[in-house]
Write an enzyme that holds these catalytic residues in place. Structure first.
Site, short mmCIF file in Angstrom:
data_model
loop_
_atom_site.label_atom_id
_atom_site.label_comp_id
_atom_site.label_asym_id
_atom_site.label_seq_id
_atom_site.Cartn_x
_atom_site.Cartn_y
_atom_site.Cartn_z
N CYS A 292 0.82 -1.22 0.00
CA CYS A 292 0.00 0.00 0.00
C CYS A 292 0.85 1.26 0.00
O CYS A 292 0.31 2.37 -0.09
CB CYS A 292 -0.97 -0.01 1.18
SG CYS A 292 -2.09 -1.42 1.13
N HIS B 126 -9.55 3.60 -1.26
CA HIS B 126 -8.17 3.12 -1.20
C HIS B 126 -7.82 2.29 -2.43
O HIS B 126 -7.71 1.08 -2.37
CB HIS B 126 -8.00 2.29 0.08
CG HIS B 126 -6.61 1.80 0.33
ND1 HIS B 126 -5.49 2.43 -0.15
CD2 HIS B 126 -6.16 0.71 1.02
CE1 HIS B 126 -4.41 1.75 0.24
NE2 HIS B 126 -4.78 0.70 0.94
#
Ligand SMILES: [Zn+2]
Lengths: 400, 142
Positions: free
Chosen positions: A83, A348
């Site tokens: 991420c 996200h």
């Protein structure tokens, strides 16, 4: 490297959400062309391109993007760092400029994730009819669910409850209130995947994923891209006054990985590397947490936001619950956190997130954040973390 | 599991770095803490304290839910495991509770070989109502 540092000359993000008619390269191109237009430069001005993407199975995203927006023969880096991929792409361009290899570069992060289900932490093997011990643990069957959990909501739930065990003051409701804050913030962000406020009760009564994280307390899987054009200080001085006025200074760019801690072998330690990244960022920029006007941090789960108040030193060690209870991280508080809506509501799209967090800070520092503008913002911090673990912290300052 | 020893009584074994004492459950090419390459076997205490947990309600297909996952501090060594023989809700599981190692039959393969798994159960039986077993379908108790 020249003393006048690295600057963001242009930055752009797509709307986060569902983009069924656009593929990964369409989204990357939209963000990249937007950032180039914002910067007032073209592909021909760039000396380096870094493209971040996780889900395209090794496709050369950067080169595919060039085919759509301009093939100029410059070096391309395709980066992947969980991420923290977007932040890593950004940092790759910053390193190239710092090294003096070029004076302008483009970083892009893009992901198509809408409709993706639960993202498991580890790879799972199928059960065979007869059991033979396999792998590093000599397991006869997949261990997820039998020996703890490998899924992200479960891992971050444990990280939040561990903080509560150590310092006290946490509860299911507290984590739901953190989530409610971010969902409320997102109502002012037209680029967020979700722009609906949710009450604490709604959040607590929604589908439980991994206690204490219910569905709205988990980051929203969605499609999106973000891109930034970076420029050296020396080059910036040669550009137009309007470009110089809108440029945002990158006062610190830090990337860390897990140092050894006893327990990080069984539960990822997102704390130590974030603390070390924050410390390095404050030291290299000369900015202290007291100087910050806003923060975008990696609230991949409501439980994660709490621990990062502490890790980023927005409060004294152990003081994250008090920090939240004081009202500080609300948009009308003393240090607004995730005024974009955060990963829980803005969304996200993994590889885009690191650059999108920087985008949010830049909009405020330029006074261009519209309805959600934090008035007078001069200094901001953008943080991301990728399990494994990798942590990126960028400190950004408005041009004087 | 390689690191679960069943005889004479069940316990967990770690690979301990000879140089620095760091402990690992999987085989290691070298020590993550000090890069040393010599390891010895270390037996862990079978009782510990639940340092953190989560109750997983949503998992990949085939994994029975809800289940309690956690990290147990066994005399200073962190162990990832499920908490078993407990009602999987926030009223019955709490951080800091004392737990002990417990084994159970994970299943039997096509040749009749039993696979034994491990978890940790509350040391204080008060948190284990009689109906706890029915809440864990597919898991036999030791
Ligand atoms: Zn060692």
């Amino acid at each position: 490297m020249s003393d006048d540092g690295i600057w963001i000359l242009g930055i752009h993000m797509t709307k986060f959400g569902k983009h069924p008619d656009k593929d990964v390269i369409d989204l990357a191109a939209e963000a990249a062309l937007g950032a180039l237009a914002d910067a007032g430069v073209t592909m021909r001005d760039l000396g380096v391109l870094a493209a971040g993407n996780l889900m395209s199975m090794g496709a050369p995203t950067g080169q595919l993007l060039q085919k759509q927006i301009g093939q100029t023969g410059i070096p391309v880096y395709n980066v992947s760092n969980a991420c923290a991929t977007g932040a890593t792409a950004l940092r790759t361009v910053i390193m190239a400029i710092k090294a003096g290899e070029c004076d302008l570069g483009l970083a892009v992060g893009v992901e198509k994730l809408a409709g993706a289900g639960l993202l498991a932490g580890g790879t799972r093997k199928q059960e065979a009819p007869t059991w033979t011990p396999q792998g590093r643990y000599g397991a006869v069957a997949p261990i997820d669910g039998r020996i703890g959990t490998e899924t992200m909501p479960g891992v971050f739930a444990q990280i939040g409850l561990e903080y509560g065990h150590r310092y006290g003051g946490t509860s299911f409701e507290l984590f739901a209130r953190i989530s409610a804050k971010n969902h409320a913030h997102s109502t002012l962000n037209p680029l967020a995947a979700y722009t609906k406020a949710m009450s604490v009760e709604e959040i607590m009564n929604d589908v439980m994923i991994a206690y204490p994280n219910t569905r709205p307390m988990c980051s929203a899987n969605c499609d999106g891209a973000a891109a930034a054009v970076l420029v050296s200080g020396a080059k910036l001085r040669t550009l137009d006054p309007d470009q110089r006025r809108r440029a945002v200074k990158v006062s610190a760019s830090v990337l860390t990985s897990d140092p050894w801690t006893e327990s990080c072998q069984v539960l990822p330690d997102v704390n130590t590397l974030t603390r070390q990244a924050a410390l390095a960022a404050y030291e290299s920029s000369g900015v202290s947490p007291d100087d910050l006007d806003l923060v975008e941090l990696h609230d991949c789960f409501a439980t994660a936001e709490l621990v990062h108040y502490d890790n980023l030193m927005l409060c004294p060690e152990g003081g994250a619950v008090d920090f939240f209870e004081s009202g500080a991280p609300f948009r009308d508080g003393s240090l607004p956190v995730n005024v974009s809506g955060g990963l829980q509501s803005k969304g996200h799209p993994i590889a885009a997130t690191g650059i999108a967090n920087v985008y949010e800070i830049c909009q405020h520092l330029r006074g261009e954040a519209g309805d959600r503008q934090i008035e007078g913002a001069r200094v901001g911090l953008a943080h991301v973390i990728g399990l494994g673990s990798a942590c990126g912290v960028h400190v950004l300052e408005r041009a004087a | 599991m390689d690191y679960l020893r069943l005889e004479p009584s069940p316990c967990l074994l770690a690979h301990e770095c000879v140089a620095c004492g760091a402990r690992f459950f999987d085989r290691r090419n070298a020590c993550a803490a000090c890069s040393g390459t010599s390891f010895r076997e270390a037996e862990l205490p079978t009782e510990g304290e639940l340092r953190t947990f989560t109750i997983v309600s949503y998992a990949a297909p085939g994994i029975p839910v809800p289940f309690v996952a956690g990290v147990v501090d066994c005399g200073g060594t962190s162990v990832r495991a499920n908490v078993i023989n407990v009602v999987p809700d926030a009223d019955h599981v709490r951080t800091g509770m004392k737990v002990r190692l417990a084994t159970y039959v994970v299943g039997v393969d096509s040749e009749g070989t039993e696979a034994i798994g491990f978890g940790f159960e509350p040391l204080d039986g008060a948190t284990t109502p009689a109906d706890a077993r029915e809440t864990e379908p597919g898991k036999e108790q030791p």
